[in-house]
Design a protein around this motif. Structure first.
Motif, PDB file in Angstrom:
ATOM      1  N   ARG B 397       0.808  -1.270   0.071  1.00 18.57           N
ATOM      2  CA  ARG B 397      -0.139  -0.018  -0.046  1.00 18.57           C
ATOM      3  C   ARG B 397       0.800   1.106  -0.094  1.00 18.57           C
ATOM      4  O   ARG B 397       0.189   2.395  -0.012  1.00 18.57           O
ATOM      5  N   ARG B 398       2.093   1.111  -0.089  1.00 20.86           N
ATOM      6  CA  ARG B 398       3.146   2.081   0.202  1.00 20.86           C
ATOM      7  C   ARG B 398       2.578   3.026   1.399  1.00 20.86           C
ATOM      8  O   ARG B 398       2.672   4.431   1.302  1.00 20.86           O
ATOM      9  N   GLU B 399       2.284   2.417   2.491  1.00 15.77           N
ATOM     10  CA  GLU B 399       2.068   3.274   3.465  1.00 15.77           C
ATOM     11  C   GLU B 399       3.225   3.407   4.564  1.00 15.77           C
ATOM     12  O   GLU B 399       3.835   2.393   4.912  1.00 15.77           O
ATOM     13  N   VAL B 404       8.965   3.260   1.623  1.00 15.39           N
ATOM     14  CA  VAL B 404      10.226   3.560   1.256  1.00 15.39           C
ATOM     15  C   VAL B 404      10.986   1.986   0.634  1.00 15.39           C
ATOM     16  O   VAL B 404      11.453   1.867  -0.143  1.00 15.39           O
ATOM     17  N   LEU B 405      10.161   1.048   1.752  1.00 13.65           N
ATOM     18  CA  LEU B 405      10.569  -0.342   1.383  1.00 13.65           C
ATOM     19  C   LEU B 405      10.044  -0.935   0.044  1.00 13.65           C
ATOM     20  O   LEU B 405      10.757  -1.735  -0.558  1.00 13.65           O
ATOM     21  N   ALA B 406       9.005  -0.130  -0.414  1.00 12.08           N
ATOM     22  CA  ALA B 406       8.389  -0.753  -1.654  1.00 12.08           C
ATOM     23  C   ALA B 406       9.228  -0.556  -2.766  1.00 12.08           C
ATOM     24  O   ALA B 406       9.375  -1.014  -3.994  1.00 12.08           O
ATOM     25  N   ASN B 407      10.642   0.243  -2.877  1.00 14.44           N
ATOM     26  CA  ASN B 407      11.753   0.294  -3.915  1.00 14.44           C
ATOM     27  C   ASN B 407      12.645  -0.619  -3.796  1.00 14.44           C
ATOM     28  O   ASN B 407      13.365  -0.495  -4.439  1.00 14.44           O
ATOM     29  N   GLY B 408      12.284  -1.524  -2.986  1.00 13.97           N
ATOM     30  CA  GLY B 408      13.389  -2.643  -2.868  1.00 13.97           C
ATOM     31  C   GLY B 408      14.771  -2.117  -1.742  1.00 13.97           C
ATOM     32  O   GLY B 408      14.688  -0.906  -1.586  1.00 13.97           O
ATOM     33  N   THR B 409      15.617  -3.163  -1.607  1.00 13.29           N
ATOM     34  CA  THR B 409      16.504  -2.816  -0.558  1.00 13.29           C
ATOM     35  C   THR B 409      17.551  -1.950  -0.908  1.00 13.29           C
ATOM     36  O   THR B 409      18.182  -1.135  -0.099  1.00 13.29           O
TER      37      THR B 409
END
Lengths: 175, 674
Positions: B397-399, B404-409
């Motif tokens: 949900r990009r919450e 931030v984590l949704a863009n990968g490590t």
């Protein structure tokens, strides 16, 4: 005595790969193997993965009328539409009809000369969902109608003999 | 008449809602075959390096392989290509299942999407009838759920649907495209689909696919089937169970997970648990797996059973394949039971089962290290499993921190700072890798990890054993019926290869042998990816039914083109170099080609440089990994050479780094100002 060819279907072993459909349609193409199209196949795997329903069905007889009403079978907690097991090419569904002409399809057990060891769908089913056997039964061998005869018969039933003959005559004149 | 292929692509402009059916040039088939090859050609021609992943000018191509729809066993792969938001290079992820053959039967080889739809839509391809349909009622729906809803509303149970879940809609970099039992997961292609506001593509086809020399072709298919039968009856001795047979691999069938659980790392690719596997675990896991596994299932026209229907009591049924049963389990130091449960939610969300668990384990490491705090993670549960669900829900949900984590490590670590980069330790080309940390450098794997642009080792490796057989008897036994090798020297490499010493890693296979081995492995993958044949019957397992000696006759019989081994090798080289060129033009250089620092404990910097130098040279690339003018001209890619010259790429032309956070924010701002 007459020889009865039997394809045994173990639906529990079916993995739904539809190799049977691919090879059936290719085998029956003219020239043989020249094209593939599962919609022309005389065997279809009716499947609904999320309900764990996998049923290979061979095309059977053409029927002009649909059934009165529908039944639902429940087996081992799974609900099957009665059509799931039905082999007929019938007006109620879009199955076992040639996609271009709409003519009914019927499994011929891959009969040809010299005879195959097993029908192609069985040969291509490495999961052993389809296996083949022959058994002898009392009775006379009957003359089986060819593919064109089945198709024509359904047209005659639908449109009447006269219409079909007229159309064929017209086509012959044109060409 | 066109053989094996349909000769038509669908060109869809989502911005304008325009749909065109375009005939393709048969010459391109001769040059590139199809699938990944022709995708690379289209991307090279139409997507210049300035185009960012989330630009309307980025293309998203769904392609069949050349042999999909023919009776070739295992020809069912859909090759999806675009510019990856994660690596900013070409993302090409693939999926099995039933979608590609259905598209062929509908009369198309590819669906090429450009632009961006003003609202969420799905595409319905029903033979000649193609429509863009409203999908606003599908917003936020799971990928599996979407598939079922679309089939129902179209009243077309035989339609094949490829869909994104919430992750794709929210442009999560790990977003996958799900399709029943399969998914194209790597490199964030689901995010590009979501960016184009395309929820799904449903396909139904009832047309013929033709063969040029039918009788010959079927004979070859029958040989392949017979070989598969025999090969399954004779597993390769002395290797772990998943490599003994064929398949991609057949993880759902196999219960023995000693090898994965004791060799792969747990957590954020951190801990090796050598003593994890014992009889108690084996019995428990067998029970868990067999209880939830309703049926083993296959892809179109393939006898392997790599997938399964999974029904965990209390949650919706879904389909699983390959290794994802363990990725969540191991990242969370948990149990197989947890793996099957969370994978259901992850499949509906539509996320990559490789990267996602690592991203979550990475976040938890940062939390434990105090780099992320309770302020970043408000309300996070105290138990590990609960934390994984909590993070997964926020990522898709990009919450909050999920955004931030949704863009990968890689990108997340850069954003978080405070030393977080140290924790994003398992990336190549900005993309999470399998959680493997080993002792001694393996020269063959070193080269594959460095130079593979799929950024996924399983899509590069194969054919050649992963480690030497201890005894000469075993080696001799193995090479006896090794018909797949391009030539005899490969048998010698294996016969000589020892566990340690002069003929062990890292010095053997020696530099030259390593080049030959990697080139062979890669070549087979490139052929598969152009033909749409599953790697599980070809480039991945040991002693597969498809190989360099039967492929030319199979392709020739299907298409009517007369291709021999040399011709096929040349096409493969052309495709390989075109793909590399696309990435070079986007800035890929030698500095990007390195495995994670900690991948092996024992590293040999000088040898590694020597290996890379030699391999580049072997491939006809300069010391930056750029295809030389001679290489390009020799493959008929002089238009690529011209482009390189114009851009000054051979003169150390300034590296372009499009799509970085700052750049994209700037361009957005610029656009807004305009």
């Amino acid at each position: 005595m007459k020889k009865v060819k039997v394809i045994k279907i173990d639906a529990d072993k079916c993995n739904g790969c539809r190799a049977c459909e691919a090879i059936c349609s290719a085998f029956h193409a003219a020239p043989k193997y020249s094209s593939t199209n599962p919609e022309r196949s005389k065997i279809r795997v009716l499947f609904d993965p999320l309900k764990d329903i996998y049923i290979p069905v061979m095309a059977g007889e053409y029927t002009e009328a649909e059934c009165n009403g529908r039944d639902i079978y429940t087996i081992d907690g799974k609900e099957y539409d009665e059509c799931s097991f039905c082999r007929a090419s019938c007006p109620s569904r879009n199955l076992f009809k040639d996609p271009d002409s709409g003519l009914p399809l019927k499994c011929d057990m891959c009969e040809e000369e010299p005879p195959l060891e097993e029908p192609m769908c069985v040969q291509w089913c490495l999961s052993d969902a389809l296996t083949y056997e022959e058994r002898e039964e009392e009775g006379e061998e009957e003359e089986k109608p060819g593919e064109m005869e089945i198709g024509l018969e359904s047209l005659v039933k639908k449109h009447g003999m006269k219409k079909v003959l007229d159309t064929v005559a017209q086509m012959a004149n044109k060409s | 008449m066109r053989y094996a292929e349909t000769g038509f692509n669908l060109e869809i402009d989502l911005s304008r809602g325009n749909i065109e059916k375009e005939q393709t040039d048969p010459r391109l088939t001769e040059l590139h075959l199809g699938g990944l090859g022709t995708n690379a050609k289209i991307l090279w021609d139409r997507v210049p390096p300035e185009v960012e992943p989330f630009s309307p000018d980025n293309l998203l191509i769904f392609s069949t392989g050349l042999l999909c729809g023919t009776p070739a066993v295992g020809a069912n792969r859909t090759i999806v290509s675009t510019v990856s938001p994660q690596t900013l290079l070409m993302g090409y992820s693939m999926m099995g299942g039933f979608w590609a053959p259905e598209l062929k039967f509908a009369g198309y080889d590819k669906v090429i999407l450009r632009g961006k739809s003003p609202k969420l839509v799905y595409l319905w391809i029903n033979n000649d009838k193609v429509e863009i349909r409203d999908a606003s009622h599908l917003q936020g729906k799971g990928a599996v759920e979407t598939t079922e809803l679309i089939k129902r509303e179209l009243k077309e149970p035989k339609a094949q649907v490829a869909a994104i879940g919430l992750a794709g809609e929210n442009r999560v970099y790990m977003a996958s495209i799900e399709q029943g039992r399969s998914s194209a997961s790597r490199l964030g292609i689901g995010a590009v689909m979501g960016d184009k506001r395309l929820k799904a593509i449903a396909v139904r086809g009832t047309k013929d696919i033709n063969l040029a020399r039918p009788a010959e072709f079927i004979e070859l298919c029958n040989e392949v089937l017979q070989y598969i039968k025999a090969r399954e009856e004779h597993p390769v001795p002395g290797v772990m169970p998943i490599l003994a047979g064929l398949g991609s691999p057949q993880e759902m069938r196999i219960v023995d997970e000693e090898w994965h659980t004791t060799n792969f790392m747990w957590g954020n690719a951190r801990t090796r648990r050598r003593d994890f596997w014992n009889q108690e675990v084996e019995e428990k896991w067998r029970e868990i797996q067999e209880n939830v596994r309703t049926r083993l299932i296959s892809c179109y026209n393939c006898p392997m059973k790599c997938g399964a229907i999974i029904s965990v009591p209390g949650i919706s049924t879904y389909m699983m394949k390959c290794f994802s049963k363990l990725t969540y389990t191991m990242a969370a130091y948990s149990d197989l039971d947890f793996g099957f449960k969370i994978a259901q939610r992850a499949t509906e969300y539509g996320v990559d089962g490789f990267s996602t668990p690592q991203v979550m384990a990475f976040a938890l490491e940062l939390y434990e290290a105090g780099i992320l705090t309770d302020k970043d993670m408000p309300g996070i549960p105290s138990d590990n499993e609960g934390r994984f669900y909590w993070l997964l829900d926020r990522i898709v949900r990009r919450e909050g921190i999920g955004d931030v984590l949704a863009n990968g490590t890689y990108w997340a670590a850069k954003k978080i700072g405070k030393g977080a980069e140290e924790y994003a330790h398992n990336n190549i080309k900005k993309h999470e890798q399998l959680p493997l940390k080993l002792g001694m450098l393996n020269p063959v794997y070193f080269l594959m990890y460095c130079t593979g642009e799929k950024a996924n080792i399983t899509q590069i490796e194969g054919q050649f054993p992963q480690s030497p057989f201890p005894t000469m008897e075993e080696r001799e036994e193995f090479v006896k019926d090794w018909i797949q090798v391009p030539d005899e020297k490969f048998k010698q490499y294996l016969l000589k290869w020892e566990l340690r010493g002069e003929y062990g890693n890292p010095h053997y296979p020696d530099v030259q042998a390593s080049c030959y081995i990697v080139d062979w492995q890669e070549k087979m993958h490139y052929i598969d990816d152009a033909l749409g044949i599953c790697a599980g019957l070809s480039s991945f397992p040991l002693k597969p039914p498809y190989h360099i000696h039967n492929y030319p006759t199979i392709i020739s019989a299907a298409t009517g083109m007369d291709i021999d081994e040399a011709g096929l090798t040349e096409i493969t080289k052309r495709n390989r170099n075109l793909l590399r060129a696309f990435n070079v033009r986007r800035g890929l250089r030698r500095a990007d080609e390195k495995p994670p620092e900690d991948h092996w404990k024992k590293r040999y910097p000088e040898l590694e440089e020597e290996l890379l130098d030699a391999y580049y040279q072997f491939k006809g690339w300069n010391n930056q990994g750029i295809p030389t003018k001679e290489t390009l001209d020799g493959l008929g890619l002089d238009y690529v050479r011209g482009d390189f010259e114009q851009r000054g790429i051979y003169n150390g032309g300034k590296k372009k780094r499009p799509g970085t956070k700052q750049a994209s924010q700037k361009s957005k701002k610029a656009k807004a100002e305009n």
